[in-house]
Design a protein around this motif. Structure first.
Motif, PDB file in Angstrom:
ATOM      1  N   LYS A 178       0.910  -1.146   0.040  1.00 14.92           N
ATOM      2  CA  LYS A 178      -0.029  -0.119  -0.020  1.00 14.92           C
ATOM      3  C   LYS A 178       0.952   1.385   0.074  1.00 14.92           C
ATOM      4  O   LYS A 178       0.679   2.315  -0.702  1.00 14.92           O
ATOM      5  N   LYS A 179       1.714   1.389   0.924  1.00 15.66           N
ATOM      6  CA  LYS A 179       2.805   2.537   0.981  1.00 15.66           C
ATOM      7  C   LYS A 179       3.316   2.826  -0.425  1.00 15.66           C
ATOM      8  O   LYS A 179       3.519   3.719  -1.026  1.00 15.66           O
ATOM      9  N   VAL A 180       3.893   1.530  -1.117  1.00 14.74           N
ATOM     10  CA  VAL A 180       4.555   1.713  -2.538  1.00 14.74           C
ATOM     11  C   VAL A 180       3.474   2.265  -3.432  1.00 14.74           C
ATOM     12  O   VAL A 180       3.954   3.243  -4.045  1.00 14.74           O
ATOM     13  N   MET A 181       2.456   1.671  -3.476  1.00 10.67           N
ATOM     14  CA  MET A 181       1.522   2.096  -4.521  1.00 10.67           C
ATOM     15  C   MET A 181       1.021   3.512  -4.407  1.00 10.67           C
ATOM     16  O   MET A 181       0.784   4.207  -5.236  1.00 10.67           O
ATOM     17  N   ARG A 182       1.032   4.172  -2.998  1.00  7.67           N
ATOM     18  CA  ARG A 182       0.676   5.223  -2.908  1.00  7.67           C
ATOM     19  C   ARG A 182       1.679   6.241  -3.582  1.00  7.67           C
ATOM     20  O   ARG A 182       1.562   7.160  -4.218  1.00  7.67           O
ATOM     21  N   ALA A 183       3.002   5.772  -3.232  1.00  3.41           N
ATOM     22  CA  ALA A 183       4.090   6.480  -3.589  1.00  3.41           C
ATOM     23  C   ALA A 183       4.211   6.606  -5.112  1.00  3.41           C
ATOM     24  O   ALA A 183       4.291   7.505  -5.665  1.00  3.41           O
ATOM     25  N   ILE A 184       3.807   5.525  -5.866  1.00  2.00           N
ATOM     26  CA  ILE A 184       3.680   5.357  -7.328  1.00  2.00           C
ATOM     27  C   ILE A 184       2.628   6.350  -7.823  1.00  2.00           C
ATOM     28  O   ILE A 184       3.215   7.061  -8.611  1.00  2.00           O
ATOM     29  N   ARG A 185       1.554   6.391  -7.095  1.00  2.00           N
ATOM     30  CA  ARG A 185       0.644   7.319  -7.646  1.00  2.00           C
ATOM     31  C   ARG A 185       1.119   8.934  -7.614  1.00  2.00           C
ATOM     32  O   ARG A 185       1.048   9.735  -8.039  1.00  2.00           O
ATOM     33  N   MET A 186       1.455   9.193  -6.088  1.00  2.29           N
ATOM     34  CA  MET A 186       2.124  10.425  -5.915  1.00  2.29           C
ATOM     35  C   MET A 186       2.736  11.058  -6.962  1.00  2.29           C
ATOM     36  O   MET A 186       2.959  12.312  -7.323  1.00  2.29           O
ATOM     37  N   LEU A 187       4.001  10.254  -7.235  1.00  2.79           N
ATOM     38  CA  LEU A 187       5.021  10.586  -8.370  1.00  2.79           C
ATOM     39  C   LEU A 187       4.586  10.540  -9.630  1.00  2.79           C
ATOM     40  O   LEU A 187       5.501  10.769 -10.482  1.00  2.79           O
ATOM     41  N   ASP A 188       3.448   9.868  -9.960  1.00  2.00           N
ATOM     42  CA  ASP A 188       3.088   9.605 -11.098  1.00  2.00           C
ATOM     43  C   ASP A 188       4.028   8.779 -11.941  1.00  2.00           C
ATOM     44  O   ASP A 188       4.492   9.027 -12.932  1.00  2.00           O
ATOM     45  N   TYR A 189       4.507   8.043 -11.355  1.00  2.00           N
ATOM     46  CA  TYR A 189       5.600   7.003 -11.836  1.00  2.00           C
ATOM     47  C   TYR A 189       5.329   5.849 -12.894  1.00  2.00           C
ATOM     48  O   TYR A 189       3.887   5.199 -12.698  1.00  2.00           O
ATOM     49  N   HIS A 190       6.082   5.654 -13.921  1.00  2.64           N
ATOM     50  CA  HIS A 190       5.625   4.975 -15.023  1.00  2.64           C
ATOM     51  C   HIS A 190       6.921   3.981 -15.174  1.00  2.64           C
ATOM     52  O   HIS A 190       8.030   4.713 -15.568  1.00  2.64           O
ATOM     53  N   PRO A 191       6.969   2.588 -15.135  1.00  6.83           N
ATOM     54  CA  PRO A 191       8.267   1.936 -15.384  1.00  6.83           C
ATOM     55  C   PRO A 191       8.853   2.242 -16.547  1.00  6.83           C
ATOM     56  O   PRO A 191       8.006   2.391 -17.693  1.00  6.83           O
ATOM     57  N   ASN A 192      10.009   2.483 -16.764  1.00 14.04           N
ATOM     58  CA  ASN A 192      10.808   2.659 -18.155  1.00 14.04           C
ATOM     59  C   ASN A 192      10.972   1.221 -18.704  1.00 14.04           C
ATOM     60  O   ASN A 192      11.763   0.270 -18.298  1.00 14.04           O
TER      61      ASN A 192
END
Lengths: 341, 341
Positions: free
Chosen positions: A35-49
């Motif tokens: 959950k923590k990680v997913m939240r961070a992913i959303r916050m940063l609008d991260y997309h894997p390269n």
DNA sequence: CGAATTCATGTGAACGTTCACATTTAGAGT
DNA sequence: ACTCTAAATGTGAACGTTCACATGAATTCG
């Protein structure tokens, strides 16, 4: 600029590998961490390269469709939209990229180009929709262990070649047979260029129909076109100008059939009154014909689907059973055929 | 398995960087060294790994074409082969990959999908051939700094939007004007769905032609189709069944024109005898029409070319002048139009 | 002829992931 | 409470390039 897996990890207070796991194998993570990680992913609008991922994985999630035609040749090609769209959708479902190539072959044949695309990791495999292909190219492709599927049966039957095709022999047979059964004795085959496998197949079915009916082939005509409306019209004109013209036509596809109709109409003939027509294959062109063409239904959409399915599977797993499939066809009777009078 | 730049270096007795230079900047190498390296490359049949190169360069040599249509919708789409082939060839010339996307939009619009493709480095930029696009999507795309070009003028005129289109207003104007000049006073416009920019444009040109001639628009009809043969035929039937039917038609494209002809022929009318037709745009369908359609020539091939050229340039360099281009059109008179009697 | 300059090549680090393995933490079982 | 195992997370190296810089060789010049 763009955030990376490290940025996400830092924000979530975990290591990069944990973030990687959140993406690739979420179940292996503690729910709270996930959950923590997913939240961070959303916050940063991260997309894997994907580029980095492909490099690390030594994988190439991409298949290419190769169709060597010029813009001019594509202008009337309704086969292409169907094939490419069906492949494209299948790719999207499997998170594969779909690349298109229309380049003309190099002078030494296709295989150099294909090897380059594959070894450069631009594609993980290729779907080849070629009017014809040299044995040498095929042999070289197999030798290079490049995953590929042909759309269209190759002229020779190498054990290791993967292909899908519609049953053109049967299509031609059914078309011809239908006309012969209606009493026609002089049928013309509007075929493609004599060098193509397609033409061989059409001819084989055409001849077999005559043979099975025990009808002499003296008035069975074969005309070759370049698969354009204009050439079909022209060839049909020549046929109709014969002293003993055909009363029916089997055309390789429905664009040719339209050409044949035009030639007939110009001579004051009507379809099916004076000339019966069956399309041995069917794409979008026939849909506007009047009268509606009797045709052999060939599931072109299936071709793309089978080819991409096989391609994707064999890129993901090693062991795929051979794909050497000829799709069945069926006759659809409409109103371009009538009894011979 | 496959050889790397290190293998080549080892064989040639040079460092990896020297091999890299041999590939990217041969002039910087001593001729003797270059020759050694090249020989090693050939011996090992080395191909640079594009994935690794893209990662190191932070570049994505790939552009995507997005056309959200189903297989069924593509079945009669001759615009697509021309556009995609012309883009594809342009990409090949510039050593770019060309990716195709036909996926339907997510419920929250397109931009989520586009952002994903771009941020994942699957494409370096996008060419969008959308029937219509929401302002919100556009704004979001611009905000995300995703390089994109629209094929087809957007409904609104944002400063930062790049697009190319043919001059549909002018096309419609010229088509209508041509008919009015021939004495027709009741012209029907066979348009697309009213929500499309295309339809707005066609209508604008249509109205302006009437206005310029000072002809009242009381008998100017506008019918909307879904750009299929069937719907054009149906709409035309309805028009011809009016008590005061139109004597001429401006059709959005030539597939619609074929539908109109069919409707006319079924009522025993002839083109251009009882009904004149002009196609406001032209793709492959009209090439089989009889009589040949008078049409407005729209260089669709150009669209693909301009779009991909702009896309590739703006991926390679940062500073590209805005692309906001409306291509001129011209009237080509053939034999589907006649004086109103 | 030695210093300054150019030319030619090599080296470490980086791009953003994942893999294989190491380490820590938690969950039992007695 | 104390080991033993299983679960959860972290670390270094690798994927194959290119970049920035360092080094060394060859050339020029006063």
């Amino acid at each position: 600029m763009a955030s990376t897996i490290n940025d996400v990890g830092r924000l979530a207070g975990v290591s990069r590998q944990t973030v990687s796991r959140a993406l690739n194998d979420p179940d292996s993570l503690h729910p709270t961490t996930l959950k923590k990680v997913m939240r961070a992913i959303r916050m940063l609008d991260y997309h894997p390269n994907i580029t980095a991922r492909n490099l690390a994985n030594r994988s190439v999630r991409s298949i290419g469709l190769f169709m060597p035609f010029t813009v001019e040749q594509m202008r009337h090609n309704l086969f292409f939209p169907v094939i490419s769209t069906s492949i494209c959708q299948h790719c999207a479902e499997n998170d594969f990229m779909f690349q298109l190539f229309t380049a003309a072959p190099e002078e030494e044949g296709f295989s150099g180009l294909f090897k380059k695309l594959y070894y450069q990791k631009k594609v993980g495999g290729l779907i080849l929709a070629l009017p014809s292909i040299k044995t040498r190219d095929i042999v070289e492709l197999i030798g290079s262990r490049i995953p590929f599927v042909l759309i269209g049966r190759p002229a020779f039957d190498l054990e290791l070649v993967h292909y899908v095709d519609v049953d053109n022999v049967q299509a031609s047979y059914m078309a011809t047979r239908h006309l012969l059964d209606l009493g026609h004795r002089s049928v013309a085959l509007l075929s493609a260029s004599p060098s193509l496998t397609l033409s061989e197949d059409l001819l084989a079915g055409f001849r077999k129909a005559y043979e099975d009916k025990g009808i002499p082939t003296g008035k069975a005509y074969v005309a070759h076109t370049d698969l354009t409306f204009g050439s079909a019209r022209w060839e049909m004109e020549k046929l109709l100008d014969l002293t003993d013209p055909p009363t029916a036509v089997v055309s390789a596809d429905d664009l040719l059939a339209l050409g044949a109709v035009r030639a007939a109409e110009e001579r004051g003939m009507s379809v099916p009154g004076n000339l019966s027509i069956v399309c041995a294959t069917h794409n979008g062109w026939g849909d506007i014909a009047h009268p509606k063409f009797t045709y052999i239904a060939t599931g072109y959409e299936q071709l793309g689907h089978l080819a991409s399915n096989h391609m994707i599977s064999s890129i993901l797993k090693q062991d795929m059973p051979a794909l050497r499939q000829i799709l069945p066809v069926r006759l659809v009777e409409c109103s371009s055929t009538a009894k011979c009078n």
